[in-house]
Design a protein around this motif. Structure first.
Motif, PDB file in Angstrom:
ATOM      1  N   THR A  10       7.235   4.026  -2.687  1.00 32.00           N
ATOM      2  CA  THR A  10       6.113   2.722  -2.241  1.00 32.00           C
ATOM      3  C   THR A  10       5.088   3.097  -1.255  1.00 32.00           C
ATOM      4  O   THR A  10       4.055   2.799  -1.270  1.00 32.00           O
ATOM      5  N   GLN A  11       5.672   4.150  -0.250  1.00 31.94           N
ATOM      6  CA  GLN A  11       4.973   4.537   1.088  1.00 31.94           C
ATOM      7  C   GLN A  11       3.468   4.989   0.360  1.00 31.94           C
ATOM      8  O   GLN A  11       2.528   4.713   0.711  1.00 31.94           O
ATOM      9  N   GLN A  55       3.780   6.820   9.509  1.00 30.96           N
ATOM     10  CA  GLN A  55       3.904   6.430   8.086  1.00 30.96           C
ATOM     11  C   GLN A  55       4.686   7.500   7.287  1.00 30.96           C
ATOM     12  O   GLN A  55       5.501   7.426   6.313  1.00 30.96           O
ATOM     13  N   VAL A  87       2.681  -5.329  -1.151  1.00 32.42           N
ATOM     14  CA  VAL A  87       1.317  -5.371  -0.695  1.00 32.42           C
ATOM     15  C   VAL A  87       0.848  -3.796  -0.190  1.00 32.42           C
ATOM     16  O   VAL A  87       1.810  -3.235  -0.213  1.00 32.42           O
ATOM     17  N   ASN A  88      -0.408  -3.639  -0.379  1.00 33.10           N
ATOM     18  CA  ASN A  88      -0.547  -2.078  -0.343  1.00 33.10           C
ATOM     19  C   ASN A  88      -1.150  -1.986   1.413  1.00 33.10           C
ATOM     20  O   ASN A  88      -0.963  -3.099   2.125  1.00 33.10           O
ATOM     21  N   ALA A  89      -1.496  -0.813   1.800  1.00 33.80           N
ATOM     22  CA  ALA A  89      -1.895  -0.851   3.167  1.00 33.80           C
ATOM     23  C   ALA A  89      -2.922  -1.457   3.592  1.00 33.80           C
ATOM     24  O   ALA A  89      -3.146  -1.780   4.875  1.00 33.80           O
ATOM     25  N   TYR A  90      -3.644  -2.165   2.519  1.00 32.75           N
ATOM     26  CA  TYR A  90      -4.961  -3.020   2.967  1.00 32.75           C
ATOM     27  C   TYR A  90      -4.511  -4.351   2.943  1.00 32.75           C
ATOM     28  O   TYR A  90      -5.358  -5.218   3.208  1.00 32.75           O
ATOM     29  N   TYR A 122       2.438   4.991  -3.280  1.00 29.40           N
ATOM     30  CA  TYR A 122       1.576   4.454  -4.133  1.00 29.40           C
ATOM     31  C   TYR A 122       0.929   3.011  -3.474  1.00 29.40           C
ATOM     32  O   TYR A 122      -0.049   2.617  -4.126  1.00 29.40           O
ATOM     33  N   LEU A 123       1.461   2.428  -2.506  1.00 28.15           N
ATOM     34  CA  LEU A 123       0.786   1.567  -1.807  1.00 28.15           C
ATOM     35  C   LEU A 123      -0.115   1.881  -0.773  1.00 28.15           C
ATOM     36  O   LEU A 123      -0.649   1.142   0.148  1.00 28.15           O
ATOM     37  N   GLU A 124      -0.358   3.282  -0.581  1.00 27.48           N
ATOM     38  CA  GLU A 124      -1.449   3.662   0.114  1.00 27.48           C
ATOM     39  C   GLU A 124      -1.214   3.849   1.695  1.00 27.48           C
ATOM     40  O   GLU A 124      -2.123   3.721   2.529  1.00 27.48           O
ATOM     41  N   PHE A 125       0.203   3.483   2.005  1.00 27.80           N
ATOM     42  CA  PHE A 125       0.341   3.709   3.489  1.00 27.80           C
ATOM     43  C   PHE A 125       0.304   5.224   3.768  1.00 27.80           C
ATOM     44  O   PHE A 125       0.054   5.430   5.115  1.00 27.80           O
ATOM     45  N   GLN A 183      16.320  11.620   6.542  1.00 29.75           N
ATOM     46  CA  GLN A 183      16.783  10.966   5.070  1.00 29.75           C
ATOM     47  C   GLN A 183      18.239  10.336   4.978  1.00 29.75           C
ATOM     48  O   GLN A 183      18.796   9.715   4.444  1.00 29.75           O
ATOM     49  N   ASN A 203       6.840  -2.693   5.722  1.00 26.54           N
ATOM     50  CA  ASN A 203       5.484  -2.166   5.238  1.00 26.54           C
ATOM     51  C   ASN A 203       4.834  -2.843   3.922  1.00 26.54           C
ATOM     52  O   ASN A 203       3.817  -3.291   3.974  1.00 26.54           O
ATOM     53  N   ARG A 204       6.006  -2.718   2.906  1.00 26.17           N
ATOM     54  CA  ARG A 204       5.445  -3.135   1.942  1.00 26.17           C
ATOM     55  C   ARG A 204       5.459  -4.565   1.219  1.00 26.17           C
ATOM     56  O   ARG A 204       4.794  -4.962   0.315  1.00 26.17           O
ATOM     57  N   GLU A 209       9.773  11.456  -0.350  1.00 33.41           N
ATOM     58  CA  GLU A 209      10.141  10.250  -0.502  1.00 33.41           C
ATOM     59  C   GLU A 209      10.645   9.836  -1.884  1.00 33.41           C
ATOM     60  O   GLU A 209      11.478   9.159  -2.208  1.00 33.41           O
ATOM     61  N   ILE A 228       8.399   7.529   8.146  1.00 33.83           N
ATOM     62  CA  ILE A 228       8.935   6.237   7.339  1.00 33.83           C
ATOM     63  C   ILE A 228       9.160   6.785   5.820  1.00 33.83           C
ATOM     64  O   ILE A 228      10.251   6.571   5.217  1.00 33.83           O
ATOM     65  N   LYS A 281      13.499   7.587  -3.953  1.00 29.33           N
ATOM     66  CA  LYS A 281      13.381   6.347  -4.450  1.00 29.33           C
ATOM     67  C   LYS A 281      12.955   6.674  -5.917  1.00 29.33           C
ATOM     68  O   LYS A 281      13.041   5.520  -6.756  1.00 29.33           O
ATOM     69  N   TYR A 312      14.779   3.791   8.156  1.00 27.56           N
ATOM     70  CA  TYR A 312      13.409   4.077   7.757  1.00 27.56           C
ATOM     71  C   TYR A 312      13.149   3.116   6.324  1.00 27.56           C
ATOM     72  O   TYR A 312      12.092   2.758   6.267  1.00 27.56           O
ATOM     73  N   LEU A 372      11.823  -0.282   7.680  1.00 31.26           N
ATOM     74  CA  LEU A 372      10.405   0.044   7.979  1.00 31.26           C
ATOM     75  C   LEU A 372       9.771   0.162   6.847  1.00 31.26           C
ATOM     76  O   LEU A 372       8.550  -0.566   6.826  1.00 31.26           O
TER      77      LEU A 372
END
Lengths: 374, 655
Positions: A255-256, A236, B225-228, A258-261, B41, B55-56, A276, A239, A249, B48, B51
């Motif tokens: 997003t990684q 993560q 969506v978030n990680a959950y 604040y979406l808690e990844f 980067q 994820n999101r 990021e 990414i 961004k 990435y 990816l």
């Protein structure tokens, strides 16, 4: 002891103030601002607990650093061993009676704040070694006795920190200590031999590691072996950084994070969050700020007349460099994940306090650079 | 411990050298870090970024909007209705148990439903929606609205559901929808592609047959969506495509009327356009409300449908098999004439029974009809005459003619998977299937539509239609497709066929050979000599409109509505000698043993356009139970005809 010390002619307060290193202060303030903004972003663009707490700590410890800057290097030299001893006692207390959290016991509950003595040990070991090598004659550095004493001094805290268990901090303490030893002129062949013996005993050491530490090392070599478990953080983080691109961004748009990844985004992975959102350009600028910071510390060391001052500045500058490199290499997936904060940027009071004390000693060396210590 | 000046300088030199080395190392390592940042980067940014999006972003498929069925006049017969569903998201509810007990009393949920919901809640993530009710009734909805301010977390949501405004009227044609099962998903590519949990698909009937046209395509909602896995915000909403609307040839008003005519009875009615093959009405009674299956049928409802002795689940029109009884007589007569076995002038004396090969065969009229010619025999449905005619004809030649007119074969090409072919026996069939040789007595029974022969009601309707249009093959249809040809075109083509046949000397169809129909050769001629068809049609006229005709009582004298038909009474059980002597009234016989009543008809007689078949299970005699229904229905169908013509002509203009 230090009243008769080698320095004539008192400076006035304003002279002292003028001789502060403003480049250094500027870099530290800049990092403080950047870190507060990053905390704000890590909380999804709201001023919540972490942002407030981090900002308050930074402000308090920054002021503390300014105050401590006016202490002479000879003072630090004088209390060098005592300082190490006190931190060592705290460390022992933490290891046996400390607050337990997430499987390790490394904090002392001081009611208003939890203190992590192992972080302070990072500074104490440098002060201690600086004093030790200041006092020893160059001819004795490479004698058996001269070699054994620092090794013992170094190993005792490392054993306690490892037992907490806290692999990251113990590695950082070890590296900082070794850096000072290296700077003070221990022969290269000894480093070579110890490196060789380390490799030979590596399998034995690995067998002593905790299972989770073994997994972390295995995961480092192949993060994909468990993408939802141990490899999750590395994947993560890569990414997040990779998706940042050249310009990032955008602020509050990572997003990684604040979406808690992203795990542990306040502490060890704060650089990932920053990278990021601000991309290659932002990360590069951050690295430059750190580079200037380190360069200034080394320069102050170079100008310092006392050997203690020199050694401390070089040692501390190198330590800061090591913390940064270990942290960044970790979040960039270049070394295994070990708990290691990014100086000033990461959330964490003890780490911040230790860094600020270190900077205060450096600043003292700057103000009293002509002072000699007997 | 004071260092001498010399060692001090040495110390300073060593440390300067060491710090220089270490600084070089630092520069190298920093460069390495920058290089790594650059490679992640800048060089691998795209990888990435993909990816990170993976994820999101999550996609949610929305249920596709199903195409509608409309009747010939555009009335919706299977549509989409907005319904209120009740959703609860447990995460947003402060006290879930309190809410559920309140909802239980307000909506009057059963304990079973209640525990199902609780079970579902425990299985799901707290932010996933629980559907408390898929279809709130109006009283539930208004009650809920009254208390809604106290029910934190309960959300009435607007959704789309199938509705059938004609209720049970179209059930056997359209079938019904129900939750897609695993086998539904596996067996249909279009269902698999568009599946969302809770999707309703056609289980039977046209809803199933045209599934891939009707189903439409999913709308897609893209969420961040978030990680959950919790939805954070909506990013994108792509509208799905509604499924194709399908227009039926059926006239909903006629269909409704047909249902009324059959209420309380078990039976079937088919009405067909004799040229275009358009089905005007197709009904099997009793029926049931297809909506019952939409949200899962309750045990009581299912039990009452399944255990109903009148068999509502059976689509009698295409899957019900009946002996045609005397309705087969026009075909027997035609076959005999076409094969030159008898002439219309042949006379037979009916005494009520006939002794053949040691068996006694009865006519339905115990006293006998006296001397009969062919026309009178059809008109009065004299069994004795047809024993003699079929004896001369033989079962194999009858088989050819019957099959040519549509018996013993599927009427609809794959529209109803459960359609039955029925059976038209032949000597070969018996040998192959029963392993025994044909007995002559069986020919006689077949000649009056009893014995092995079995037909579906819609086959009888097709048979009558193909007689009524002058003997041309037609293609019954329920929907309009590219092969559709208008009345004028069909009539013109039939006319041309007749001309061609007259002009060609070798174009005689061998009556003993089955026709092989090809799609190119439409409206195939089914006769050898059209005069024979005309004769049979005239005899059927007599049967309905002349004194002594079996359905004389059901005639309509107004030529606008005048129709011609043939009654039939199919025995369910062999009549014993004792029973024959008793001569019981229909009401005196147990229901299961009563005869089936049949009637086939076409009209208006002068310029026929429609054919129909009526079957009333255990209704008694065809003349008493079935023919009177035809009288009412014909009037209704002809009255609707003008409206139908207006639509037809309007469409022609549009083309």
């Amino acid at each position: 002891m230090y009243s008769k010390l080698s320095f004539t002619g008192e400076l006035t307060f304003f002279q002292k103030l003028r001789s502060l290193d403003y480049w250094l202060l500027f870099c530290v303030l800049l990092l403080g601002i950047i870190s507060t903004i990053s905390m704000y972003s890590s909380e999804g663009g709201q001023i919540l607990y972490y942002t407030k707490s981090h900002f308050i700590r930074f402000s308090v410890f920054f002021l503390l650093m300014l105050v401590l800057s006016f202490l002479r290097p000879s003072f630090w030299h004088a209390i060098g061993y005592l300082f190490f001893f006190i931190v060592m006692v705290l460390l022992v207390v933490a290891s046996f009676y400390g607050v337990k959290a997430s499987g390790s016991q490394r904090w002392i509950n001081l009611y208003f704040v939890n203190l992590q003595p192992s972080e302070l040990m990072k500074i104490a070991i440098i002060v201690c070694f600086a004093k030790y090598y200041h006092r020893i004659q160059i001819t004795n550095v490479n004698t058996l006795q001269g070699l054994l004493i620092p090794i013992v001094i170094l190993i005792i805290p490392i054993v306690f920190v490892l037992s907490q268990p806290d692999l990251g901090t113990s590695i950082l303490i070890a590296l900082s200590g070794i850096a000072v030893v290296w700077l003070s002129g221990v022969k290269i062949k000894y480093f070579f031999y110890s490196f060789l013996s380390l490799i030979i005993t590596a399998p034995f050491i690995i067998s002593l590691l905790k299972p989770y530490q073994k997994i972390r090392i295995l995961t480092f070599f192949n993060p994909e072996r468990d993408p939802l478990g141990a490899g999750y953080q590395i994947i993560q983080s890569k990414i997040a950084i990779g998706s940042g691109g050249i310009y990032g961004k955008g602020f509050l748009k990572g997003t990684q994070s604040y979406l808690e990844f992203l795990p542990e985004k306040h502490t060890d992975f704060i650089f990932t969050l920053f990278s990021e959102e601000h991309g290659f350009v932002g990360s590069f600028i951050l690295l430059i700020i750190y580079a200037i910071l380190i360069f200034r510390i080394i320069s102050i060391g170079a100008l310092s007349r006392s050997f203690f001052g020199k050694l401390f500045c070089y040692g501390f500058g190198t330590s800061i460099f090591i913390y940064i490199v270990v942290n960044m290499a970790m979040v960039l997936g270049m070394v295994p994940i070990v708990g290691s904060p990014l100086p000033i940027m990461s959330y964490g009071g003890s780490s911040m306090l230790a860094t600020m004390i270190g900077l205060a000693i450096v600043m003292g060396c700057r103000i009293y650079n002509k002072e000699l210590i007997a | 411990m004071i260092s001498s000046g010399d060692t001090k300088i040495r110390k300073a030199k060593v440390i300067s050298r060491r710090v220089f080395i270490i600084s070089l190392v630092k520069v190298v390592i920093f460069t390495g870090i920058v290089g790594r940042l650059f490679s992640l980067q800048v060089k691998e940014n795209k990888k990435y970024l993909t990816l990170s999006d993976k994820n999101r972003l999550r996609e949610w498929k929305l249920p596709p909007i199903r195409g509608e069925f409309v009747d010939y006049f555009g009335n919706i017969i299977a549509g989409n209705m907005e319904v209120y569903r009740l959703h609860v998201i447990p995460e947003q509810v402060e006290n879930f148990n309190y809410l559920m007990t309140r909802l239980k009393t307000i909506l009057d949920l059963s304990d079973n439903e209640y525990s199902k919901i609780i079970k579902k809640k425990n299985k799901q993530k707290p932010w996933e929606t629980i559907i408390i009710s898929e279809n709130l009734s109006w009283s539930q909805f208004s009650k809920l609205n009254l208390y809604l301010h106290e029910l934190d977390g309960a959300k009435p949501v607007l959704s789309v559901s199938r509705y059938y405004p004609y209720k049970e009227n179209f059930t056997h044609v359209l079938g019904y929808l129900s939750r897609a099962s695993t086998s539904d998903i596996e067996n249909s590519e279009s269902i698999k592609k568009n599946y969302v949990p809770g999707l309703r698909v056609g289980k039977i009937g046209l809803e199933k047959t045209f599934e891939s046209d009707l189903i439409g395509t999913n709308g897609i909602q893209r969420y961040e969506v978030n990680a959950y896995g919790k939805r954070v915000n909506q990013v994108d909403h792509i509208l799905g495509k509604k499924g194709k609307n399908i227009k039926l040839t059926i006239d909903a008003e006629v269909q409704k009327y047909v249902n009324e005519l059959l209420i309380g009875r078990s039976g079937s009615i088919s009405v067909m356009d004799i040229y275009t093959g358009e089905i005007i009405a197709l009904h099997s009674s009793p029926s049931f409300d297809p909506t019952l299956f939409l949200h899962g049928i309750s045990n009581e409802d299912w039990k009452s449908i399944r255990e109903n002795p009148l068999k509502p689940l059976l689509n009698k029109t295409v899957s019900g098999l009946y002996s045609p009884g005397s309705t087969i007589k026009p075909i027997v007569a035609l076959s005999a004439l076409e094969n030159d076995v008898i002439s219309p002038e042949m006379k037979v004396r009916c005494t009520g029974k006939i002794e053949l090969y040691g068996h006694r065969y009865h006519c339905w009229k115990e006293k006998g009809h006296g001397y009969m010619n062919l026309r009178e025999a059809i008109k009065q449905s004299c069994d004795t005459y047809f024993y003699e005619a079929s004896r001369k004809l033989g079962v194999d030649r009858l088989n050819v003619t019957a099959k040519r007119f549509g018996l013993g074969n599927n009427v609809f090409d794959g529209l109803f998977p459960d359609e039955k072919k029925g059976l038209v026996p032949s000597t070969k069939w018996k040998k192959n299937n029963l392993g025994v040789g044909w007995v002559l007595g069986e020919t006689l029974l077949t000649g009056i539509g009893q014995g092995y022969i079995q037909t579906t009601p819609v086959q009888l309707c097709l048979m009558t239609a193909q007689l009524a249009n002058g003997g041309f093959k037609i293609y019954p249809r329920l929907t309009f497709d590219n092969n559709y040809e208008d009345y004028e075109t069909v009539k013109h083509k039939m006319f041309q066929k007749t001309i061609e046949k007259k002009n060609s000397t070798i174009g005689l169809i061998e009556t003993s050979k089955e026709l092989i129909f090809s799609a190119k050769n439409k409206y195939e001629i089914l006769f050898r000599n059209q005069e024979n068809i005309k004769f049979v049609l005239d005899a059927m006229y007599g049967s309905t409109n002349e004194v002594f005709g079996t359905s004389y009582k059901s005639r309509i004298e107004d030529t606008k509505y005048q129709f011609a038909g043939k009654t039939g009474t199919a025995q369910v059980k062999r009549i014993t000698e004792e029973a024959r002597k008793l001569d019981l009234k229909t009401e005196q016989i147990p229901y299961e043993e009563r005869d089936h009543a049949l009637y086939v008809a076409y009209g208006p007689y002068k310029h026929p356009r429609y054919a129909m078949s009526i079957v009333i299970e255990h209704g008694g005699s065809g003349s008493k139970a079935a023919a009177p229904i035809a009288k009412k229905l014909f009037k209704f169908v002809i009255d609707r005809h003008e409206l139908r013509e207006i639509i037809r002509k309007r469409k022609l203009k549009n083309i």
